[in-house]
Write an enzyme that holds these catalytic residues in place. Structure first.
Site, PDB file in Angstrom:
ATOM      1  N   THR A 141       0.840  -1.202   0.000  1.00  0.00           N
ATOM      2  CA  THR A 141       0.000   0.000   0.000  1.00  0.00           C
ATOM      3  C   THR A 141       0.873   1.248   0.000  1.00  0.00           C
ATOM      4  OG1 THR A 141      -0.048   0.131   2.419  1.00  0.00           O
ATOM      5  CG2 THR A 141      -1.769  -1.177   1.382  1.00  0.00           C
TER       6      THR A 141
ATOM      7  N   GLY B 248       2.858   4.376   0.777  1.00  0.00           N
ATOM      8  CA  GLY B 248       4.279   4.662   0.928  1.00  0.00           C
ATOM      9  C   GLY B 248       5.137   3.421   0.938  1.00  0.00           C
TER      10      GLY B 248
ATOM     11  N   ARG C 231      -7.560   6.962   4.693  1.00  0.00           N
ATOM     12  CA  ARG C 231      -8.291   6.284   5.770  1.00  0.00           C
ATOM     13  C   ARG C 231      -8.884   4.955   5.281  1.00  0.00           C
ATOM     14  NH1 ARG C 231     -11.736  10.022   9.845  1.00  0.00           N
ATOM     15  NH2 ARG C 231     -10.056  11.335  10.649  1.00  0.00           N
TER      16      ARG C 231
ATOM     17  N   LYS D  29      -8.300   1.940   2.520  1.00  0.00           N
ATOM     18  CA  LYS D  29      -7.511   1.321   1.455  1.00  0.00           C
ATOM     19  C   LYS D  29      -7.500  -0.201   1.558  1.00  0.00           C
ATOM     20  CE  LYS D  29      -3.440   2.860   4.061  1.00  0.00           C
ATOM     21  NZ  LYS D  29      -2.303   3.797   4.021  1.00  0.00           N
TER      22      LYS D  29
ATOM     23  N   ILE E 128      -6.548   2.236  11.669  1.00  0.00           N
ATOM     24  CA  ILE E 128      -7.780   1.448  11.618  1.00  0.00           C
ATOM     25  C   ILE E 128      -7.579   0.186  10.783  1.00  0.00           C
ATOM     26  CG2 ILE E 128     -10.219   1.418  10.955  1.00  0.00           C
ATOM     27  CD1 ILE E 128      -9.526   3.237  13.329  1.00  0.00           C
TER      28      ILE E 128
ATOM     29  N   LYS F 135      17.751   0.678  50.044  1.00  0.00           N
ATOM     30  CA  LYS F 135      17.813  -0.754  50.356  1.00  0.00           C
ATOM     31  C   LYS F 135      16.383  -1.244  50.546  1.00  0.00           C
ATOM     32  CE  LYS F 135      20.523  -4.332  51.406  1.00  0.00           C
ATOM     33  NZ  LYS F 135      21.392  -4.218  52.592  1.00  0.00           N
ATOM     34  N   HIS F 136      16.012  -2.280  49.827  1.00  0.00           N
ATOM     35  CA  HIS F 136      14.662  -2.842  49.904  1.00  0.00           C
ATOM     36  C   HIS F 136      13.592  -1.768  49.719  1.00  0.00           C
ATOM     37  CE1 HIS F 136      16.248  -6.738  50.808  1.00  0.00           C
ATOM     38  NE2 HIS F 136      16.833  -6.329  51.917  1.00  0.00           N
TER      39      HIS F 136
ATOM     40  N   ASN G  21       4.573   3.733  58.167  1.00  0.00           N
ATOM     41  CA  ASN G  21       4.687   5.087  58.692  1.00  0.00           C
ATOM     42  C   ASN G  21       6.129   5.577  58.560  1.00  0.00           C
ATOM     43  OD1 ASN G  21       2.011   5.699  59.694  1.00  0.00           O
ATOM     44  ND2 ASN G  21       2.340   4.105  61.240  1.00  0.00           N
TER      45      ASN G  21
ATOM     46  N   HIS H 181       2.424   3.165  50.777  1.00  0.00           N
ATOM     47  CA  HIS H 181       2.258   1.803  51.285  1.00  0.00           C
ATOM     48  C   HIS H 181       2.899   0.769  50.377  1.00  0.00           C
ATOM     49  CE1 HIS H 181      -1.189   3.812  53.417  1.00  0.00           C
ATOM     50  NE2 HIS H 181      -0.562   3.213  54.403  1.00  0.00           N
TER      51      HIS H 181
END
Length: 530
Positions: free
Chosen positions: A37, A39, A67, A69, A129, A280-281, A424, A530
């Site tokens: 198609t 290009g 759009r 083809k 599409i 760390k962790h 916390n 958290h």
């Protein structure tokens, strides 16, 4: 299903022309008829290849600005017809529909268009599409049709044709179909996500996320867990886009911790001086600013030398040779920085297991809006990423004594770090460096005491006359529900406090701060993590 399916006719329609000529030549050399198609067809003809336009097959020209083809029975019939179904074969013969055995399609560059900041209309025009329709058709009919959607599969396709004398095996076509459906799903997820953002839809009825495999991992958090690393295509600077210069393969935990470290260090503008984060962790165990990268690293290291062993180091500035030498004094898993100079790379070259990552001079934007999501049983939670930035004019001094200029600078520093500590969270800081961090405790007072105890341990290890929390400030990611946590901080030697405020007992906490001679400011913003 049949096993081997000969490839006699191929439809090629690609936006990304990488490897196109080489693939088409290889197919033509194997006697495959090429259909194309727009290009793509022009590019093939320019390369001297014989190609048939889709318009010749459908009898309709490309129309509506391209759009329409390939949306035609001559195309989709050729992709969807079952070769071993007599009724399908008869219908195709009656209508002159010829089979298409191979589809090579990559889609309009919608993701790149959005990333480039294009306007709404341009983004809409870059929604493909016909491409997804053909891909889904060919993938559904993988019993007979091979579909290729990624340039990196071109070599595998040619190898497959060589191995089976110009045919593809069912197992190969099944794998291609899996990739094809994942590609269209990811494409549609990107479009729907962009449209939700463009329309300001905070909670669309359906939400989709997608990623592209970047790396198969040896295992997950633990050796008995399988894992893989996927990237989302956002091109955000960090572990997903960084260049790894040396060291063994990153693990699941390495990636998670490196991301945590780099996102935190990016909070500190390099124009205001170097900053270093040690993680760390997934929790910072040391954060500092300094006149040089080396100063920042040493101050961060001195917060918690025990936890720093085997940790992740992140810098907001170029890694230099002196800093690299200091880092190699202990075992470090990963170092990530915007850049690393030649001397630093030479120093690290002697440490073959240490991973060095650079991001091409880029830091993530800490204020860039994004979504974060977490799986729960039966679903997942979606929220805005915490990009809350504290404006100094929004701070409210609630005690009789206001913070000094030095205290205020350290309060803002500690608050920035607390945002990245698991709740916390309690962070003691002095002279733009953390001196004690308490993370992930069920009780805020426990976090306060743990951070102070770790500071005491470091004082003993470093031979200091007193714990570094003496004369420090403290940040709490959420309000103090009682005065006990605040008083524990005062006992550790903190002189000023920053916290969100908003507790039922705020007046009690303020009174306790006044009695202890503390300065305290409320932010009105919480940073639970958290």
């Amino acid at each position: 299903m049949t096993d081997l399916s000969p490839v006699r006719r191929a439809l090629i329609s690609v936006s990304d022309k990488t490897g196109l000529e080489e693939l088409a030549r290889a197919l033509a050399a194997r006697g495959v008829e090429l259909v194309s198609t727009g290009g793509t067809a022009r590019a093939l003809r320019a390369a001297g290849l014989e190609v048939t336009d889709v318009a010749e097959i459908t009898g309709f020209p490309e129309m509506l600005d391209g759009r329409v083809k390939t949306l035609h029975p001559m195309v989709h019939g050729g992709l969807l017809a079952l070769r071993d179904n007599p009724e399908h074969v008869a219908a195709c013969e009656a209508h002159g529909i010829r089979p298409i055995d191979l589809l090579v399609v990559n889609l309009y560059p919608f993701e790149a268009t959005v990333a480039a900041g294009a306007d709404y209309e341009d983004c809409i025009e870059n929604i493909d599409i016909g491409g997804p329709a053909m891909i889904r058709a060919a993938a559904k009919n993988h019993a007979h049709v091979a579909v290729v959607v990624d340039v990196e599969d071109y070599g595998a396709l040619l190898a497959e044709l060589d191995a089976h004398d110009g045919a593809t095996s069912l197992a190969f076509r099944q794998r291609l179909a899996l990739t094809a459906y994942a590609r269209t799903a990811a494409y549609d997820a990107t479009v729907s996500g962009w449209l939700a953002a463009a329309l300001g839809e905070e909670a669309p009825r359906r939400r989709a996320f997608a990623g592209r495999l970047a790396q198969k991992l040896r295992y997950g958090e633990n050796p008995h867990q399988r894992a893989a690393f996927y990237v989302d295509g956002s091109n955000r600077p960090g572990v997903a886009t960084a260049t790894q210069h040396q060291g063994k393969e990153l693990s699941y935990n390495n990636i998670n911790d490196t991301d945590a470290a780099f996102e935190l260090v990016a909070e500190f503008d390099p124009a205001e001086g170097p900053a270093c984060v040690i993680v760390k962790h997934a929790n910072p165990c040391g954060v500092a600013r300094g006149e040089t990268a080396l100063d920042a690293y040493r101050a961060a290291y001195d917060c918690d030398r025990v936890s720093a062993f085997g940790g992740i180091v992140a810098l907001n500035t170029t890694l230099d040779g002196d800093t690299a030498r200091a880092i190699t004094e202990i075992f470090t898993e990963v170092v990530i920085a915007p850049e690393a100079d030649e001397e630093a790379r030479a120093v690290f070259a002697a440490k073959k297991n240490l991973r060095l990552l650079t991001t091409g001079g880029r830091l993530p934007d800490p204020g860039e809006p994004a979504l974060s999501f977490r799986q729960v049983s039966g679903g997942f939670l979606v929220q805005d990423k915490d990009v809350g930035q504290l404006a100094t004019h929004a701070l409210k001094v609630v005690t009789k004594r206001a913070p000094s200029e030095r205290e205020m600078a350290d309060l803002l520093f500690a608050w920035t770090v607390a945002k990245h500590v698991k709740s916390n969270a309690i962070v003691y800081a002095k002279n733009r460096a953390t001196v004690g961090i308490g993370a992930g405790q069920m009780s805020r007072v426990d976090s306060t005491r743990i951070a102070a105890r770790k500071a005491q341990d470091m004082a003993e290890a470093l031979g200091l006359a007193e714990p570094p929390t003496r004369g420090s400030v403290v940040a709490s990611d959420a309000f103090f529900p009682f005065a006990d946590g605040l008083l524990a901080a005062a006992e550790a030697g903190a002189t000023a406090v920053i916290q969100p405020g908003g507790a039922m007992r705020d007046e009690e906490v303020i009174a306790a701060a006044d009695e202890a001679g503390l300065a305290m400011v409320f932010t009105g913003m919480r940073h639970f993590r958290h």
